[in-house]
Design a protein around this motif. Structure first.
Motif, PDB file in Angstrom:
ATOM      1  N   THR A 175    -131.216 -85.915 -34.130  1.00  0.00           N
ATOM      2  CA  THR A 175    -130.820 -84.975 -35.338  1.00  0.00           C
ATOM      3  C   THR A 175    -132.319 -84.848 -36.019  1.00  0.00           C
ATOM      4  OG1 THR A 175    -128.658 -85.790 -35.534  1.00  0.00           O
ATOM      5  CG2 THR A 175    -129.499 -84.201 -37.428  1.00  0.00           C
ATOM      6  N   PHE A 176    -132.665 -83.587 -36.244  1.00  0.00           N
ATOM      7  CA  PHE A 176    -133.999 -83.137 -36.685  1.00  0.00           C
ATOM      8  C   PHE A 176    -134.152 -82.512 -38.175  1.00  0.00           C
ATOM      9  CE2 PHE A 176    -134.428 -83.572 -32.220  1.00  0.00           C
ATOM     10  CZ  PHE A 176    -135.631 -84.250 -31.966  1.00  0.00           C
ATOM     11  N   THR A 177    -134.864 -82.929 -38.915  1.00  0.00           N
ATOM     12  CA  THR A 177    -135.087 -82.294 -40.390  1.00  0.00           C
ATOM     13  C   THR A 177    -136.779 -81.927 -40.328  1.00  0.00           C
ATOM     14  OG1 THR A 177    -135.384 -84.580 -41.408  1.00  0.00           O
ATOM     15  CG2 THR A 177    -133.227 -83.593 -41.527  1.00  0.00           C
ATOM     16  N   ILE A 178    -136.768 -80.705 -41.207  1.00  0.00           N
ATOM     17  CA  ILE A 178    -138.330 -80.423 -41.362  1.00  0.00           C
ATOM     18  C   ILE A 178    -138.781 -81.423 -42.420  1.00  0.00           C
ATOM     19  CG2 ILE A 178    -139.771 -78.738 -42.252  1.00  0.00           C
ATOM     20  CD1 ILE A 178    -137.659 -76.614 -40.885  1.00  0.00           C
ATOM     21  N   GLU A 179    -139.933 -82.051 -42.061  1.00  0.00           N
ATOM     22  CA  GLU A 179    -140.554 -82.798 -43.019  1.00  0.00           C
ATOM     23  C   GLU A 179    -142.060 -81.891 -43.395  1.00  0.00           C
ATOM     24  OE1 GLU A 179    -140.474 -86.346 -44.209  1.00  0.00           O
ATOM     25  OE2 GLU A 179    -138.011 -85.899 -43.969  1.00  0.00           O
ATOM     26  N   ASP A 180    -142.482 -82.258 -44.650  1.00  0.00           N
ATOM     27  CA  ASP A 180    -143.726 -81.641 -45.143  1.00  0.00           C
ATOM     28  C   ASP A 180    -144.995 -82.788 -44.635  1.00  0.00           C
ATOM     29  OD1 ASP A 180    -145.305 -80.121 -46.172  1.00  0.00           O
ATOM     30  OD2 ASP A 180    -145.162 -80.814 -48.289  1.00  0.00           O
ATOM     31  N   ARG A 181    -145.097 -82.902 -43.203  1.00  0.00           N
ATOM     32  CA  ARG A 181    -146.271 -83.749 -42.843  1.00  0.00           C
ATOM     33  C   ARG A 181    -147.346 -82.993 -42.334  1.00  0.00           C
ATOM     34  NH1 ARG A 181    -143.991 -89.057 -40.856  1.00  0.00           N
ATOM     35  NH2 ARG A 181    -141.969 -89.251 -42.141  1.00  0.00           N
ATOM     36  N   LEU A 182    -147.437 -81.634 -42.068  1.00  0.00           N
ATOM     37  CA  LEU A 182    -148.663 -80.907 -41.637  1.00  0.00           C
ATOM     38  C   LEU A 182    -149.123 -80.003 -42.711  1.00  0.00           C
ATOM     39  CD1 LEU A 182    -147.210 -79.668 -38.247  1.00  0.00           C
ATOM     40  CD2 LEU A 182    -149.107 -81.043 -38.295  1.00  0.00           C
ATOM     41  N   ASP A 195    -152.111 -90.042 -39.631  1.00  0.00           N
ATOM     42  CA  ASP A 195    -152.675 -91.253 -40.341  1.00  0.00           C
ATOM     43  C   ASP A 195    -152.076 -92.609 -39.939  1.00  0.00           C
ATOM     44  OD1 ASP A 195    -150.140 -91.031 -41.106  1.00  0.00           O
ATOM     45  OD2 ASP A 195    -150.453 -90.955 -43.193  1.00  0.00           O
ATOM     46  N   GLY A 196    -151.384 -92.353 -38.721  1.00  0.00           N
ATOM     47  CA  GLY A 196    -150.425 -93.424 -37.876  1.00  0.00           C
ATOM     48  C   GLY A 196    -149.060 -93.508 -38.661  1.00  0.00           C
ATOM     49  N   ASN A 197    -148.743 -92.724 -39.499  1.00  0.00           N
ATOM     50  CA  ASN A 197    -147.434 -92.820 -39.853  1.00  0.00           C
ATOM     51  C   ASN A 197    -146.761 -91.453 -39.748  1.00  0.00           C
ATOM     52  OD1 ASN A 197    -147.100 -95.590 -40.977  1.00  0.00           O
ATOM     53  ND2 ASN A 197    -148.530 -94.958 -42.371  1.00  0.00           N
ATOM     54  N   GLY A 198    -147.342 -90.765 -38.917  1.00  0.00           N
ATOM     55  CA  GLY A 198    -146.721 -89.075 -38.947  1.00  0.00           C
ATOM     56  C   GLY A 198    -147.338 -88.141 -40.035  1.00  0.00           C
ATOM     57  N   PHE A 199    -148.219 -88.779 -40.758  1.00  0.00           N
ATOM     58  CA  PHE A 199    -148.777 -87.600 -41.848  1.00  0.00           C
ATOM     59  C   PHE A 199    -150.292 -87.134 -41.132  1.00  0.00           C
ATOM     60  CE2 PHE A 199    -145.501 -89.853 -43.932  1.00  0.00           C
ATOM     61  CZ  PHE A 199    -145.000 -89.004 -44.743  1.00  0.00           C
ATOM     62  N   PHE A 200    -150.246 -85.631 -41.430  1.00  0.00           N
ATOM     63  CA  PHE A 200    -151.688 -85.189 -40.688  1.00  0.00           C
ATOM     64  C   PHE A 200    -152.605 -84.718 -41.906  1.00  0.00           C
ATOM     65  CE2 PHE A 200    -148.244 -85.518 -37.489  1.00  0.00           C
ATOM     66  CZ  PHE A 200    -149.100 -85.813 -36.321  1.00  0.00           C
ATOM     67  N   THR A 201    -153.885 -84.804 -41.612  1.00  0.00           N
ATOM     68  CA  THR A 201    -154.897 -84.225 -42.383  1.00  0.00           C
ATOM     69  C   THR A 201    -155.533 -83.042 -41.681  1.00  0.00           C
ATOM     70  OG1 THR A 201    -156.308 -85.919 -41.666  1.00  0.00           O
ATOM     71  CG2 THR A 201    -155.044 -86.145 -43.708  1.00  0.00           C
ATOM     72  N   ASP A 202    -155.953 -82.121 -42.198  1.00  0.00           N
ATOM     73  CA  ASP A 202    -156.953 -81.003 -41.666  1.00  0.00           C
ATOM     74  C   ASP A 202    -158.134 -81.475 -41.166  1.00  0.00           C
ATOM     75  OD1 ASP A 202    -157.852 -78.589 -40.758  1.00  0.00           O
ATOM     76  OD2 ASP A 202    -157.133 -77.493 -42.420  1.00  0.00           O
ATOM     77  N   ALA A 203    -158.643 -81.307 -39.823  1.00  0.00           N
ATOM     78  CA  ALA A 203    -160.050 -81.466 -39.575  1.00  0.00           C
ATOM     79  C   ALA A 203    -160.462 -80.466 -38.404  1.00  0.00           C
ATOM     80  CB  ALA A 203    -159.796 -82.818 -38.601  1.00  0.00           C
ATOM     81  N   GLY A 204    -160.031 -79.197 -38.959  1.00  0.00           N
ATOM     82  CA  GLY A 204    -160.187 -78.031 -38.079  1.00  0.00           C
ATOM     83  C   GLY A 204    -161.876 -77.752 -38.135  1.00  0.00           C
ATOM     84  N   ASP A 205    -162.539 -78.206 -39.229  1.00  0.00           N
ATOM     85  CA  ASP A 205    -163.890 -77.842 -39.313  1.00  0.00           C
ATOM     86  C   ASP A 205    -164.583 -78.824 -38.223  1.00  0.00           C
ATOM     87  OD1 ASP A 205    -163.639 -80.497 -40.348  1.00  0.00           O
ATOM     88  OD2 ASP A 205    -164.622 -80.090 -42.089  1.00  0.00           O
ATOM     89  N   ARG A 206    -164.040 -79.676 -37.442  1.00  0.00           N
ATOM     90  CA  ARG A 206    -164.798 -80.346 -36.446  1.00  0.00           C
ATOM     91  C   ARG A 206    -164.830 -79.739 -35.136  1.00  0.00           C
ATOM     92  NH1 ARG A 206    -163.349 -86.815 -37.039  1.00  0.00           N
ATOM     93  NH2 ARG A 206    -162.964 -86.775 -39.337  1.00  0.00           N
ATOM     94  N   LEU A 207    -164.187 -78.654 -35.018  1.00  0.00           N
ATOM     95  CA  LEU A 207    -164.165 -77.550 -33.728  1.00  0.00           C
ATOM     96  C   LEU A 207    -164.999 -76.726 -33.968  1.00  0.00           C
ATOM     97  CD1 LEU A 207    -160.159 -77.242 -33.359  1.00  0.00           C
ATOM     98  CD2 LEU A 207    -161.646 -79.044 -32.290  1.00  0.00           C
ATOM     99  N   PRO A 208    -166.425 -76.835 -33.070  1.00  0.00           N
ATOM    100  CA  PRO A 208    -167.307 -75.979 -33.175  1.00  0.00           C
ATOM    101  C   PRO A 208    -167.302 -74.460 -32.841  1.00  0.00           C
ATOM    102  CG  PRO A 208    -167.813 -77.406 -31.551  1.00  0.00           C
ATOM    103  CD  PRO A 208    -166.266 -77.788 -31.931  1.00  0.00           C
ATOM    104  N   LEU A 209    -166.203 -74.177 -31.879  1.00  0.00           N
ATOM    105  CA  LEU A 209    -166.266 -72.810 -31.270  1.00  0.00           C
ATOM    106  C   LEU A 209    -164.823 -72.138 -31.769  1.00  0.00           C
ATOM    107  CD1 LEU A 209    -167.457 -74.101 -27.681  1.00  0.00           C
ATOM    108  CD2 LEU A 209    -168.858 -72.830 -29.550  1.00  0.00           C
TER     109      LEU A 209
END
Length: 392
Positions: free
Chosen positions: A76-83, A122-136
């Motif tokens: 059973t799935f719920t939407i979480e504010d992790r992204l 972060d190891g617990n399923g919460f994500f930070t934006d690192a899109g600036d590391r993709l150069p192309l």
């Protein structure tokens, strides 16, 4: 093809005696927040993102915020504010531990707005934006994750309109452009990339699914890929517009065979090109068996995956059909059973409930409720997503 797409597609589960004993049941209304999953799911990837022992999901949403679905352990799935709530033309997902900290990070590629996304866990399923590391940047529809330079970390290949790109990881999720030293020069219209040992030499090769002409890129063992399409891929005179590539050993001979799911998004006037099935000779040279091993199909196919849906130990074929832009419609997800020798027969009606319809853009298998059986998530570009559990 990724965590690679290939193991997720060619997933294996314990055997059961007959397909009749294990039908799929639609639990979408009780197990999914369906009112929030009604449109524009382009791709889905299951993984244990929060390290609690079950399979959660990340959905790539077209021009909507991407979605994290948290599994409670019972499916059973719920939407979480992790992204991060970024809005891009998200198309395809790749998974790997890019920064070497032991958890699963996410890359999501985008088409029209040309903004690819990198999210670090972060190891617990919460994500930070690192899109600036993709150069192309590019008009990107497909992504593959593999160790291109044999240094033990996971790199990225971007499938673009135009030249495809290679992003080399320094082991800490900082990426540099490695295209010139790694990939062939090819100005194509790539929709999908799948990774596997095509020629049986122990390293990973790449199948490129294009809207114009598909390609086979063979790894020289040192991370340089050579375009050997003309020698290895049977010529097809008719235009081929591939949306999805599936790799799997369908005839039980120990090598990877190929399925091309073909659509007709760019030129609908001439009808839809037939899907294509190719058998591998063991060293990466292919024979086209579409006419003898696949039923005739006039659908506009946007998805194809090899999954053992009937539990008999071989890989069956699932396809998702796009209803030609007419809205939710009633386009089917189709199931083709493998006879064990790579010949397929449609068994949709005896396998899926009538509710397994929509405008299918992805099919993913995962044991979401922990019973050891393969459950299925059917992702729709239009219409609500569908979760099918394997019944007892």
């Amino acid at each position: 093809m990724k965590i690679q797409h290939l193991p997720l597609a060619a997933i294996a589960f314990p055997l059961f005696s007959t397909a009749a004993e294990m039908p799929y049941i639609d639990v979408s209304e009780t197990h999914l927040p369906v009112e929030q999953l009604t449109a524009r799911t382009m791709d889905i990837r299951f993984a244990d993102y929060d390290n609690d022992g079950d399979k959660d999901a990340i959905l790539a949403k077209e021009m909507l915020p991407n979605i994290f679905l948290l599994n409670d352990g019972t499916g059973t799935f719920t939407i979480e504010d992790r992204l991060p709530k970024n809005v891009h033309d998200s198309e395809d997902i790749g998974l790997a531990d890019f920064d070497g900290d032991g958890d699963i990070d996410v890359v999501i590629v985008s088409e029209d707005d040309q903004t690819n996304e990198l999210y670090l866990n972060d190891g617990n399923g919460f994500f930070t934006d690192a899109g600036d590391r993709l150069p192309l940047k590019g008009v990107t529809n497909g992504v593959a994750v593999l160790d291109l330079d044999n240094d033990g970390d996971q790199d990225i290949v971007l499938g673009n309109y135009g030249q495809n790109h290679a992003l080399i990881n320094d082991g800490r999720a900082n990426f540099s452009d490695g295209t010139a030293a790694t990939l062939p020069v090819h100005e194509g219209m790539t929709q999908d990339l799948e990774v596997g040992d095509i020629d049986g030499d122990g390293d990973l090769d790449i199948i490129v699914g294009n809207e114009d002409a598909n390609r086979i890129w063979i790894n020289d063992g040192a991370g340089t890929f050579l375009d050997e399409t003309e020698a290895r891929l049977p010529f097809r005179e008719a235009m081929e517009e591939t949306r999805e590539v599936a790799l799997g050993d369908i005839d039980g001979d120990g090598d990877l065979d190929v399925f091309f799911a073909n659509s007709k998004f760019t030129n609908r006037k001439n009808g839809y090109p037939a899907n294509r099935l190719l058998l591998n000779d063991g060293i990466g040279f292919f024979t086209d068996v579409s006419g003898t091993h696949l039923p005739e199909d006039a659908d506009m196919n946007a998805e194809g995956d090899f999954i053992d849906v009937d539990g008999d130990g071989d890989l069956d074929l699932l396809t998702g059909v796009y209803a030609d832009g007419r809205g939710p419609g009633d386009a089917p997800f189709r199931v083709y059973a493998n006879n064990g020798e790579g010949r397929f027969e449609e068994v949709t009606e005896s396998t899926f409930p009538e509710t397994a319809v929509g405008n299918g853009f992805d099919v993913e298998a995962a044991d979401v409720n922990g019973d050891g059986r393969p459950d299925l998530y059917l992702a729709n570009r239009w219409g609500a997503d569908i979760l099918l559990l394997r019944a007892d």
